[in-house]
Every structure is written in structure tokens, then in C-alpha cells.
Design a protein around this motif. Structure first.
Motif, short mmCIF file in Angstrom:
data_model
loop_
_atom_site.label_atom_id
_atom_site.label_comp_id
_atom_site.label_asym_id
_atom_site.label_seq_id
_atom_site.Cartn_x
_atom_site.Cartn_y
_atom_site.Cartn_z
N PRO A 112 0.77 -1.25 0.00
CA PRO A 112 0.00 0.00 0.00
C PRO A 112 0.80 1.31 0.00
O PRO A 112 0.22 2.36 -0.21
CB PRO A 112 -0.77 -0.10 1.31
N VAL A 113 2.13 1.29 0.25
CA VAL A 113 2.84 2.55 0.50
C VAL A 113 2.75 3.49 -0.70
O VAL A 113 2.38 4.66 -0.57
CB VAL A 113 4.31 2.27 0.87
N GLY A 114 3.10 3.00 -1.89
CA GLY A 114 3.07 3.85 -3.07
C GLY A 114 1.68 4.33 -3.42
O GLY A 114 1.46 5.50 -3.73
N VAL A 115 0.72 3.41 -3.37
CA VAL A 115 -0.66 3.76 -3.68
C VAL A 115 -1.19 4.80 -2.70
O VAL A 115 -1.84 5.78 -3.09
CB VAL A 115 -1.56 2.50 -3.67
N ASN A 116 -0.93 4.60 -1.42
CA ASN A 116 -1.33 5.57 -0.39
C ASN A 116 -0.75 6.95 -0.69
O ASN A 116 -1.44 7.97 -0.62
CB ASN A 116 -0.84 5.13 0.98
N SER A 117 0.54 7.00 -1.02
CA SER A 117 1.23 8.27 -1.22
C SER A 117 0.70 9.01 -2.44
O SER A 117 0.48 10.22 -2.40
CB SER A 117 2.74 8.02 -1.37
N VAL A 118 0.47 8.28 -3.54
CA VAL A 118 -0.06 8.90 -4.76
C VAL A 118 -1.45 9.46 -4.50
O VAL A 118 -1.78 10.59 -4.92
CB VAL A 118 -0.08 7.88 -5.92
#
Length: 234
Positions: free
Chosen positions: A144-150
């Protein structure tokens, strides 16, 4: 004496701070709802990671900070998570892996010009997180880290445009000051003398000092016009 509840940041005022609170609350909740609808590779991965709360503080409370810009948020969180995953797999001792993860994340973010304090928490989460996070491996850095950040950055851009704030931040033009006495090289030299790192872009600092010079010159000119003969200049 400074009031106990005075604002800490230079240039901050309560209406903007309350808008930041509202934006962080709404956009973090929306980020959670958006990410909850996206399939993740592992069922036991968190929908949203804890470091994103710290990212929201930067994006909404200090959107002009170099640490809060879109590349800093997205790149910093993803790169740091990758460093954390690498540290977990390469170093069997948890305490050492945690330290290397955070230190390595700072180095990687610095080299890639995406320094973002919550990235340290993302790297640490990759080391001390749940079994689901460990099982996800490299995937954890992207979902989830990248998706959350975007998602947070996209909502932040939309919110700041609605509230007429500059995000991604663009430094204001310095303008012209009467006989400016400071130059960019002078600012760089002063920063080198202090041996400290400040949370402001050099371009913003240049614009701020140039405008301050203009106001000081206007104040001195006004004082000269209104001062009575024989009155000492303070």
C-alpha cells in the motif's frame, strides 16, 4: 512573553491552520476509502500505512516545505520502504536491521532529492511490521505505500487548488528592492556559516529576504520624510 498557544511557524495564521486541519482530515479519510477499493496483493496488508499520517501533516500544514512536495512524498515513502524491505531480508538481527533501514533511507532519499521524514517510518515499518508486510516483500513498497502516497498527493493538489494555495509549491518571484544588498551567493555563504539545515527552499529564502529589504527601505524612506529636524533616528 510568547503566548502559549502562539503558532510556531513563521507566516502561519489561524485561518490557514484551520484549513490545514480540515484538509488533512478530509483527504486522509478519502485516501483510506479510495485505497480500500483497490485490490492488494496480500489480504492481511494494511489498507493505509501509519507513516501517511505524518505525510499528511507536511502536505497540509506546511505545503511550501521542500519536504512536502509530491516527489518528496511519493519518492521518499516508496524508496524508504524499499530500503526497509532490503534491510529486513539482508540483516537477521532486528535491532540492527531497523537502524540500517532508517539510516539507509535517509541516504537514499538525500541522493534522490526526495527527503521526506515519514519515509523513515516507512522503512522502519518494513522491518518491524506484521507478518503480512514481511510476506509481501518488495510489493509492500508499492501497495500500500506507493498507492497511499499517490492518492494523498493527488487529493492534496486538488484541495490546495480549491483553497488557493500553491501546491506543488512554486517559489514567488523575488521582485525588485531598492538597491538590494543581498545576493544568492551571500545567502549560500550565510547558510554555510551556520552549519544548519532549514526547512525552506533557497529560492523562497531569497524571495523573502529581497521583499524584506524592500519593506525596510520603504520604512526608512517614510521615517526620513516624517522625522522632524533634530529628532534622532532610532
Amino acid at each position: 512573553m510568547t503566548p502559549f498557544f502562539s503558532l510556531l511557524l513563521a507566516g502561519a495564521h489561524w485561518p490557514a491552520r484551520l484549513l490545514a486541519c480540515l484538509g488533512a482530515a478530509l483527504c486522509l479519510a478519502l485516501t483510506f476509502l479510495v485505497c480500500a477499493r483497490l485490490p492488494l496483493s496480500q489480504a492481511d496488508l494494511p489498507i493505509i500505512v501509519a507513516p501517511l499520517g505524518a505525510s499528511a501533516v507536511l502536505v497540509f500544514a506546511v505545503p511550501a516545505s521542500p519536504l512536502a512536495q509530491p516527489w518528496s512524498v511519493i519518492g521518499g515513502n516508496v524508496v524508504s520502504a524499499l530500503v526497509g524491505v532490503a534491510a529486513y531480508h539482508l540483516i537477521p538481527q532486528t535491532a540492527l536491521a531497523a537502524g540500517v533501514a532508517v539510516g539507509g533511507a535517509i541516504l537514499a532519499m538525500s541522493l534522490l532529492r526526495c527527503l521526506h521524514p515519514p519515509g523513515g517510518a516507512a522503512a522502519l515499518t518494513a522491518v518491524i511490521g506484521s507478518p503480512g508486510i514481511h510476506a509481501a516483500g518488495w510489493t509492500f513498497a508499492f501497495a500500500p505505500v506507493g498507492v497511499n502516497s499517490v492518492a494523498l498527493v493527488a487529493l492534496g493538489i486538488l484541495y490546495h487548488r480549491m483553497t488557493r494555495h500553491s501546491y506543488p509549491h512554486r517559489a514567488a518571484a523575488p521582485g525588485t528592492a531598492p538597491a538590494p544588498g543581498l545576493h544568492a551567493a551571500d545567502i549560500d555563504a550565510a547558510l554555510a556559516d551556520l552549519h544548519e539545515t532549514f526547512d525552506i527552499a533557497p529560492e523562497d529564502l531569497d524571495a523573502l529576504l529581497t521583499r524584506a529589504e524592500a519593506h525596510a527601505a520603504a520604512r526608512r524612506a517614510g521615517s526620513t520624510k516624517t522625522r522632524q529636524p533634530g529628532t534622532p533616528v532610532r
